[in-house]
Design a protein around this motif. Structure first.
Motif, PDB file in Angstrom:
ATOM      1  N   UNK A  98       1.296  -1.063   0.302  1.00 50.07           N
ATOM      2  CA  UNK A  98      -0.080   0.242  -0.042  1.00 50.07           C
ATOM      3  C   UNK A  98       1.173   1.594   0.149  1.00 50.07           C
ATOM      4  N   UNK A  99       1.798   1.187   0.449  1.00 51.30           N
ATOM      5  CA  UNK A  99       2.884   2.342   1.098  1.00 51.30           C
ATOM      6  C   UNK A  99       3.430   3.033  -0.588  1.00 51.30           C
ATOM      7  N   UNK A 100       3.915   1.426  -1.399  1.00 52.76           N
ATOM      8  CA  UNK A 100       4.749   1.604  -2.205  1.00 52.76           C
ATOM      9  C   UNK A 100       4.005   2.082  -3.492  1.00 52.76           C
ATOM     10  N   UNK A 101       2.398   1.868  -3.375  1.00 51.76           N
ATOM     11  CA  UNK A 101       1.259   2.096  -4.192  1.00 51.76           C
ATOM     12  C   UNK A 101       0.857   3.329  -4.346  1.00 51.76           C
ATOM     13  N   UNK A 102       1.005   3.942  -2.896  1.00 51.81           N
ATOM     14  CA  UNK A 102       0.860   5.027  -2.912  1.00 51.81           C
ATOM     15  C   UNK A 102       1.903   6.264  -3.519  1.00 51.81           C
ATOM     16  N   UNK A 103       3.278   5.669  -2.614  1.00 54.48           N
ATOM     17  CA  UNK A 103       4.290   7.098  -3.119  1.00 54.48           C
ATOM     18  C   UNK A 103       4.587   7.117  -4.918  1.00 54.48           C
ATOM     19  N   UNK A 104       4.159   5.684  -5.497  1.00 54.33           N
ATOM     20  CA  UNK A 104       4.096   5.414  -7.117  1.00 54.33           C
ATOM     21  C   UNK A 104       3.493   6.382  -7.332  1.00 54.33           C
ATOM     22  N   UNK A 105       1.782   6.086  -7.098  1.00 58.19           N
ATOM     23  CA  UNK A 105       0.856   7.509  -8.017  1.00 58.19           C
ATOM     24  C   UNK A 105       0.822   8.427  -7.459  1.00 58.19           C
ATOM     25  N   UNK A 106       1.477   9.300  -6.002  1.00 62.90           N
ATOM     26  CA  UNK A 106       1.259  10.376  -5.734  1.00 62.90           C
ATOM     27  C   UNK A 106       2.828  10.980  -5.879  1.00 62.90           C
ATOM     28  N   UNK A 107       3.459  10.310  -6.723  1.00 58.52           N
ATOM     29  CA  UNK A 107       5.089  10.815  -6.875  1.00 58.52           C
ATOM     30  C   UNK A 107       4.778  11.848  -8.025  1.00 58.52           C
ATOM     31  N   UNK A 108       5.021  13.866  -7.613  1.00 58.01           N
ATOM     32  CA  UNK A 108       4.864  15.035  -8.458  1.00 58.01           C
ATOM     33  C   UNK A 108       5.929  14.828  -9.519  1.00 58.01           C
ATOM     34  N   UNK A 109       6.307  13.477  -9.963  1.00 54.37           N
ATOM     35  CA  UNK A 109       6.963  13.208 -11.233  1.00 54.37           C
ATOM     36  C   UNK A 109       7.170  12.422 -11.629  1.00 54.37           C
ATOM     37  N   UNK A 110       6.872  11.958 -13.212  1.00 52.34           N
ATOM     38  CA  UNK A 110       6.678  11.372 -14.098  1.00 52.34           C
ATOM     39  C   UNK A 110       7.429   9.725 -13.863  1.00 52.34           C
ATOM     40  N   UNK A 111       6.451   8.703 -13.569  1.00 55.07           N
ATOM     41  CA  UNK A 111       7.274   7.531 -13.167  1.00 55.07           C
ATOM     42  C   UNK A 111       6.452   6.023 -14.136  1.00 55.07           C
ATOM     43  N   UNK A 112       7.618   6.313 -15.064  1.00 49.02           N
ATOM     44  CA  UNK A 112       6.820   4.779 -15.652  1.00 49.02           C
ATOM     45  C   UNK A 112       8.010   3.128 -15.015  1.00 49.02           C
ATOM     46  N   UNK A 113       6.757   2.478 -15.348  1.00 45.50           N
ATOM     47  CA  UNK A 113       7.661   1.092 -14.537  1.00 45.50           C
ATOM     48  C   UNK A 113       7.726  -0.098 -16.018  1.00 45.50           C
ATOM     49  N   UNK A 114       9.004  -0.322 -16.400  1.00 43.10           N
ATOM     50  CA  UNK A 114       8.731  -1.454 -17.639  1.00 43.10           C
ATOM     51  C   UNK A 114       9.571  -2.923 -17.189  1.00 43.10           C
ATOM     52  N   UNK A 115       9.062  -3.782 -17.589  1.00 44.85           N
ATOM     53  CA  UNK A 115      10.048  -5.047 -17.735  1.00 44.85           C
ATOM     54  C   UNK A 115      11.061  -5.276 -19.591  1.00 44.85           C
TER      55      UNK A 115
END
Length: 379
Positions: free
Chosen positions: A19-36
């Motif tokens: 849950x903490x990870x999801x909150x930080x990922x979604x609400x971060x003020x910069x653009x974040x991509x997760x790739x494989x």
């Protein structure tokens, strides 16, 4: 690149940590991509190119860059990215990742793949992205591979930090540096010459007592003062304009006419009242009038009239050749041996400071016609 954002759950912790990870990922003020990148890494290895030669190889084989991108699975992207790129939703962005890539992004990926081939797990570069509404955004792109995935590149994070405002500021500073270079060149050449003449003539007058040397010395000094006045006007023209007022254009034209020797102006129709910085508009009109007199002579006929969204000033002089019309607004350009070459550059800078456009074309009687448009009329 593509994928279902729901697939990201496969890679993530569950429970409170998740849950903490999801909150930080979604609400971060910069653009974040997760790739494989695992499939892309395998494809890169299959090319059997020495890691030190990957960049050169990809430069000469652009199809391989596209093939590597096809092997990348975009697992997720945060909410800020959706807003930043102007996408309708996460799904819309994930299904159209290629649309946000600019040519500069493709160039940067050559360095990226070369780094991955060398086993690097961190990467940083400057690039440009496109938004869905057609804007170009400058970014610092950073890649990070968690240590647990340093071999497989199964999880790769990319962040995009917007630096568009910074790049614009850099361009503005470069323009200011270029202007200072122009001034330095003008001062060292154009201003030094007449002062050197004056200095030489005065030295001769002192040496032989011939006062006839003083007249050309005085003319050279007058020329220097004229250059200094124009340099100051040019410097001020590029600065921010002052308060905008409702300016009756006809009254300003008559005031400027009185300041320019040899200027006789006919007003055509009813001139508009405009929103402008009165002092700057006065300088613009004085320079246009002076240009007409200098190139057309003391008997030149000058007319000023209104346009849809602006005004014009034209004369019946020799006109400006079509090949010179783009250059006449450049600093230092003059077809008159006695001209400073600053007047029309000042006109262009004042117009630009107001957000106006200025162009030169043929006058009705064969002379030059300057049209200023994009001008706001007073309500």
């Amino acid at each position: 690149m593509g994928g279902d954002p729901g697939d990201a759950d496969v890679h993530r912790e569950t429970g409170a940590a998740g849950d903490r990870y999801r909150m930080l990922f979604e609400n971060n003020p910069i653009v974040i991509w997760e790739h494989d990148f695992s499939a892309a890494k395998s494809y890169l290895n299959s090319l059997r190119v020495d890691p030190t030669e990957v960049a050169a190889f990809l430069d000469s084989h652009p199809s391989e860059v596209a093939a590597l991108f096809d092997e990348v699975e975009t697992v997720d992207v945060n909410r800020n990215a959706v807003e930043y790129y102007g996408a309708r939703s996460k799904e819309h962005l994930l299904d159209n990742v290629d649309q946000v890539l600019d040519e500069e992004a493709w160039d940067l990926t050559v360095e990226l793949w070369a780094g991955i081939a060398a086993g690097k797990t961190r990467f940083r570069g400057e690039t440009v992205a496109n938004t869905f509404d057609g804007k170009r955004r400058h970014q610092i792109l950073q890649l990070y591979v968690p240590e647990a995935y340093a071999e497989t590149y199964e999880r790769v994070y990319m962040t995009g930090t917007d630096i568009t405002d910074l790049k614009e500021r850099e361009r503005e500073l470069q323009r200011e540096r270029d202007k200072l270079d122009e001034f330095a060149s003008i001062v060292s050449h154009d201003l030094r010459n007449p002062l050197g003449v004056a200095q030489g003539r005065i030295a001769l007058a002192r040496a032989d007592g011939d006062l006839s040397h003083l007249a050309p010395a005085a003319r050279s000094i007058d020329r220097s003062l004229e250059l200094i006045d124009d340099l100051l006007s040019l410097a001020r023209a590029g600065s921010e304009i002052g308060d905008l007022d409702d300016i009756p254009l006809a009254a300003v034209v008559r005031d400027c006419e009185a300041q320019v020797d040899g200027a006789a102006v006919s007003l055509v129709g009813d001139l508009p009242t405009i929103r402008a910085d009165r002092s700057r508009v006065g300088t613009l009109l004085e320079n246009l009038l002076r240009n007409a007199v200098e190139h057309g002579g003391g008997d030149v006929a000058i007319a000023v009239g209104g346009l849809d969204g602006g005004f014009y000033l034209e004369d019946d002089g020799a006109g400006i050749p079509a090949d010179d019309r783009d250059a006449v607004f450049d600093v230092g350009f003059s077809s008159n041996a006695d001209g400073t070459g600053f007047g029309l550059s000042i006109v262009a800078q004042i117009a630009d400071a107001h957000g106006w456009d200025v162009r030169v074309t043929d006058g009705a009687d064969g002379g030059a016609r300057f049209e200023v448009t994009g001008v706001e009329s007073a309500s």
